[in-house]
Design a protein around this motif. Structure first.
Motif, PDB file in Angstrom:
ATOM      1  N   VAL A   1       0.837  -1.210   0.000  1.00 26.50           N
ATOM      2  CA  VAL A   1       0.000   0.000   0.000  1.00 26.50           C
ATOM      3  C   VAL A   1       0.874   1.264   0.000  1.00 26.50           C
ATOM      4  CG1 VAL A   1      -1.683   1.322   1.359  1.00 26.50           C
ATOM      5  CG2 VAL A   1      -2.032  -1.120   0.960  1.00 26.50           C
ATOM      6  N   ILE A   2       1.928   1.259   0.804  1.00 22.01           N
ATOM      7  CA  ILE A   2       2.807   2.443   0.830  1.00 22.01           C
ATOM      8  C   ILE A   2       3.510   2.607  -0.526  1.00 22.01           C
ATOM      9  CG2 ILE A   2       4.859   3.505   1.891  1.00 22.01           C
ATOM     10  CD1 ILE A   2       2.503   3.532   3.824  1.00 22.01           C
ATOM     11  N   GLU A   3       3.968   1.496  -1.092  1.00 22.92           N
ATOM     12  CA  GLU A   3       4.719   1.595  -2.365  1.00 22.92           C
ATOM     13  C   GLU A   3       3.841   2.069  -3.512  1.00 22.92           C
ATOM     14  OE1 GLU A   3       7.542  -0.905  -3.836  1.00 22.92           O
ATOM     15  OE2 GLU A   3       8.775  -0.491  -2.095  1.00 22.92           O
ATOM     16  N   ILE A   4       2.655   1.473  -3.636  1.00 23.85           N
ATOM     17  CA  ILE A   4       1.778   1.856  -4.762  1.00 23.85           C
ATOM     18  C   ILE A   4       1.246   3.276  -4.550  1.00 23.85           C
ATOM     19  CG2 ILE A   4      -0.444   1.374  -5.899  1.00 23.85           C
ATOM     20  CD1 ILE A   4       0.206  -1.626  -5.546  1.00 23.85           C
ATOM     21  N   ASN A   5       0.700   3.532  -3.373  1.00 24.72           N
ATOM     22  CA  ASN A   5       0.007   4.816  -3.169  1.00 24.72           C
ATOM     23  C   ASN A   5       0.978   5.997  -3.046  1.00 24.72           C
ATOM     24  OD1 ASN A   5      -2.105   3.038  -3.012  1.00 24.72           O
ATOM     25  ND2 ASN A   5      -2.873   3.735  -1.032  1.00 24.72           N
ATOM     26  N   LEU A   6       2.089   5.800  -2.349  1.00 26.04           N
ATOM     27  CA  LEU A   6       2.966   6.944  -2.067  1.00 26.04           C
ATOM     28  C   LEU A   6       4.175   6.988  -3.003  1.00 26.04           C
ATOM     29  CD1 LEU A   6       3.609   9.419  -0.380  1.00 26.04           C
ATOM     30  CD2 LEU A   6       4.558   7.926   1.385  1.00 26.04           C
ATOM     31  N   LYS A   7       4.904   5.878  -3.083  1.00 22.33           N
ATOM     32  CA  LYS A   7       6.080   5.902  -3.970  1.00 22.33           C
ATOM     33  C   LYS A   7       5.643   6.068  -5.420  1.00 22.33           C
ATOM     34  CE  LYS A   7      10.308   3.739  -5.439  1.00 22.33           C
ATOM     35  NZ  LYS A   7      10.604   2.577  -6.252  1.00 22.33           N
ATOM     36  N   GLY A   8       4.470   5.516  -5.751  1.00 17.74           N
ATOM     37  CA  GLY A   8       3.931   5.680  -7.108  1.00 17.74           C
ATOM     38  C   GLY A   8       3.820   7.156  -7.481  1.00 17.74           C
ATOM     39  N   CYS A   9       3.369   7.974  -6.539  1.00 19.18           N
ATOM     40  CA  CYS A   9       3.258   9.426  -6.810  1.00 19.18           C
ATOM     41  C   CYS A   9       4.643  10.032  -7.031  1.00 19.18           C
ATOM     42  CB  CYS A   9       2.597  10.150  -5.634  1.00 19.18           C
ATOM     43  SG  CYS A   9       0.866   9.784  -5.444  1.00 19.18           S
ATOM     44  N   PHE A  10       5.593   9.662  -6.161  1.00 20.30           N
ATOM     45  CA  PHE A  10       6.954  10.186  -6.334  1.00 20.30           C
ATOM     46  C   PHE A  10       7.498   9.831  -7.719  1.00 20.30           C
ATOM     47  CE2 PHE A  10      11.428   8.932  -6.526  1.00 20.30           C
ATOM     48  CZ  PHE A  10      12.012  10.188  -6.445  1.00 20.30           C
ATOM     49  N   ASN A  11       7.327   8.559  -8.124  1.00 22.85           N
ATOM     50  CA  ASN A  11       7.901   8.103  -9.398  1.00 22.85           C
ATOM     51  C   ASN A  11       7.454   8.981 -10.561  1.00 22.85           C
ATOM     52  OD1 ASN A  11       9.291   6.017  -8.208  1.00 22.85           O
ATOM     53  ND2 ASN A  11       7.736   4.466  -8.672  1.00 22.85           N
ATOM     54  N   TYR A  12       6.155   9.319 -10.572  1.00 20.28           N
ATOM     55  CA  TYR A  12       5.638  10.100 -11.713  1.00 20.28           C
ATOM     56  C   TYR A  12       5.981  11.581 -11.576  1.00 20.28           C
ATOM     57  CZ  TYR A  12       3.766   6.062 -13.949  1.00 20.28           C
ATOM     58  OH  TYR A  12       3.697   4.860 -14.611  1.00 20.28           O
ATOM     59  N   ILE A  13       5.959  12.102 -10.342  1.00 19.39           N
ATOM     60  CA  ILE A  13       6.341  13.505 -10.145  1.00 19.39           C
ATOM     61  C   ILE A  13       7.799  13.695 -10.556  1.00 19.39           C
ATOM     62  CG2 ILE A  13       6.775  15.298  -8.408  1.00 19.39           C
ATOM     63  CD1 ILE A  13       4.302  14.215  -6.889  1.00 19.39           C
ATOM     64  N   ARG A  14       8.647  12.769 -10.120  1.00 22.10           N
ATOM     65  CA  ARG A  14      10.089  12.855 -10.453  1.00 22.10           C
ATOM     66  C   ARG A  14      10.301  12.800 -11.962  1.00 22.10           C
ATOM     67  NH1 ARG A  14      14.168  13.640 -12.021  1.00 22.10           N
ATOM     68  NH2 ARG A  14      16.265  13.052 -11.368  1.00 22.10           N
ATOM     69  N   SER A  15       9.487  12.009 -12.648  1.00 16.47           N
ATOM     70  CA  SER A  15       9.671  11.838 -14.091  1.00 16.47           C
ATOM     71  C   SER A  15       9.150  13.016 -14.905  1.00 16.47           C
ATOM     72  CB  SER A  15       8.983  10.543 -14.560  1.00 16.47           C
ATOM     73  OG  SER A  15       9.530   9.436 -13.885  1.00 16.47           O
ATOM     74  N   VAL A  16       8.094  13.693 -14.431  1.00 18.28           N
ATOM     75  CA  VAL A  16       7.558  14.813 -15.240  1.00 18.28           C
ATOM     76  C   VAL A  16       8.223  16.153 -14.920  1.00 18.28           C
ATOM     77  CG1 VAL A  16       5.262  13.781 -15.558  1.00 18.28           C
ATOM     78  CG2 VAL A  16       5.601  15.444 -13.714  1.00 18.28           C
ATOM     79  N   THR A  17       8.810  16.286 -13.724  1.00 23.69           N
ATOM     80  CA  THR A  17       9.249  17.642 -13.336  1.00 23.69           C
ATOM     81  C   THR A  17      10.327  18.238 -14.249  1.00 23.69           C
ATOM     82  OG1 THR A  17      10.433  16.598 -11.503  1.00 23.69           O
ATOM     83  CG2 THR A  17       8.459  17.842 -10.958  1.00 23.69           C
ATOM     84  N   PRO A  18      11.290  17.471 -14.777  1.00 23.79           N
ATOM     85  CA  PRO A  18      12.247  18.120 -15.692  1.00 23.79           C
ATOM     86  C   PRO A  18      11.533  18.737 -16.893  1.00 23.79           C
ATOM     87  CG  PRO A  18      13.059  15.962 -15.018  1.00 23.79           C
ATOM     88  CD  PRO A  18      11.647  16.063 -14.513  1.00 23.79           C
ATOM     89  N   ILE A  19      10.492  18.066 -17.390  1.00 24.66           N
ATOM     90  CA  ILE A  19       9.743  18.581 -18.550  1.00 24.66           C
ATOM     91  C   ILE A  19       8.959  19.830 -18.146  1.00 24.66           C
ATOM     92  CG2 ILE A  19       7.881  18.026 -20.196  1.00 24.66           C
ATOM     93  CD1 ILE A  19       8.693  15.015 -19.690  1.00 24.66           C
TER      94      ILE A  19
END
Ligand code: NAP
Length: 247
Positions: free
Chosen positions: A110-128
């Motif tokens: 639950v922590i990985e999908i719900n919380l780390k999942g958000c980090f993964n996508y935020i980290r990937s879009v922010t340079p753009i």
């Protein structure tokens, strides 16, 4: 809303609230990429509906816990649409148990999908988003991240984590004209709650001052507003969409 020709990623867009968000964004002129883990037929149907509205749509099987998948999905969406403006972190699960019976696996997933999942996508879009000096990020939390809930220590912790993440990232990205907000639904009629025990649903219903369970599109409308420039002076906010369940 003035969202024509913008492009979005909605995680967990195959069913439920994510599907409603993907469709409402498309209805308002946005090209949308969704991802999913299991519901391939449902994801493809959402893409068909997006295309019928005259927008571009793609569905990608990608587990939000994988950072590599997140990077790949962001690059695929960028290539397909030519630009990327909006990220909605919606994918989420619950695996309920009182804390003295909760397994390590239930906690971690639950922590990985719900919380780390958000980090993964935020980290990937922010340079753009930073390079183009424009972006909208909306994270789907829950009123149970604000108040805690019996039997949901893992879920409530993940959703409270999303609120901290939202506020920190809003502070970091404001100077790049990137808005970062969270939406906190109360009980909404989706697969996630259909399988909840009847007494749990009845108790939640008794808390909702508007006297009914919310619908996925009622969350989607608020997300679309946050993605629009009508909400351009909102950042770091947590907006409850709960029929008054929290008050
Ligand atoms: P849902 O009907 O169960 O849908 C969940 C979505 O997330 C599905 O598209 C699912 O895709 C996707 N997903 C789950 N795990 C994933 C993973 N590891 N990688 C990629 N996608 C994944 O749930 P919902 O009720 O619409 O909930 C959506 C969000 O709203 C969640 O964050 C939830 O916590 C939040 N929320 C819901 C309620 C409510 O009452 N329903 C209340 C407050 C907050 P597949 O099934 O295709 O794999």
């Amino acid at each position: 809303m003035e969202l024509n020709n913008k492009s979005a990623i909605v995680t967990g867009g195959s069913v439920g609230i994510g599907a409603a968000i993907a469709l409402d964004l498309a209805q308002n002129g946005v090209n949308v990429a969704i991802n999913y883990r299991k519901h391939i037929d449902e994801a493809n149907k959402i893409v068909e509906q997006i295309k019928k509205m005259g927008r571009k749509g793609i569905a990608i099987q990608a587990d939000v816990i994988s950072f590599a998948d997140a990077e790949k999905m962001v690059q695929t969406a960028l290539k397909e649409f030519g630009r990327l403006d909006i990220l909605v972190n919606n994918a989420g699960i619950n695996q309920d148990a009182v804390v003295w019976k909760m397994t390590e696996e239930q906690w971690d997933s639950v922590i990985e999908i719900n919380l780390k999942g958000c980090f993964n996508y935020i980290r990937s879009v922010t340079p753009i988003f930073k390079n183009q000096n424009y972006g909208k990020i909306v994270n789907i939390t829950s009123i149970n991240g604000l108040r805690g809930k019996f039997g949901q220590s893992n879920y409530s912790a993940s959703k409270a984590g999303i609120i901290g993440l939202t506020k920190s990232v809003a502070r970091e990205l404001g100077k790049f004209n990137i808005n970062v907000n969270a939406v906190a639904p109360g009980l909404i009629e989706t697969d996630m709650v259909v399988h909840s025990p009847e007494e749990v649903k009845q108790k939640a219903l008794s808390e909702i001052v508007l006297g009914r369970i919310g619908k996925p599109e009622e969350v989607a409308w608020v997300v679309t507003f946050l993605c629009s420039d009508k909400a351009r002076h909102l950042t770091g906010e947590v907006i409850k969409v709960d029929g008054g369940q929290y008050i």
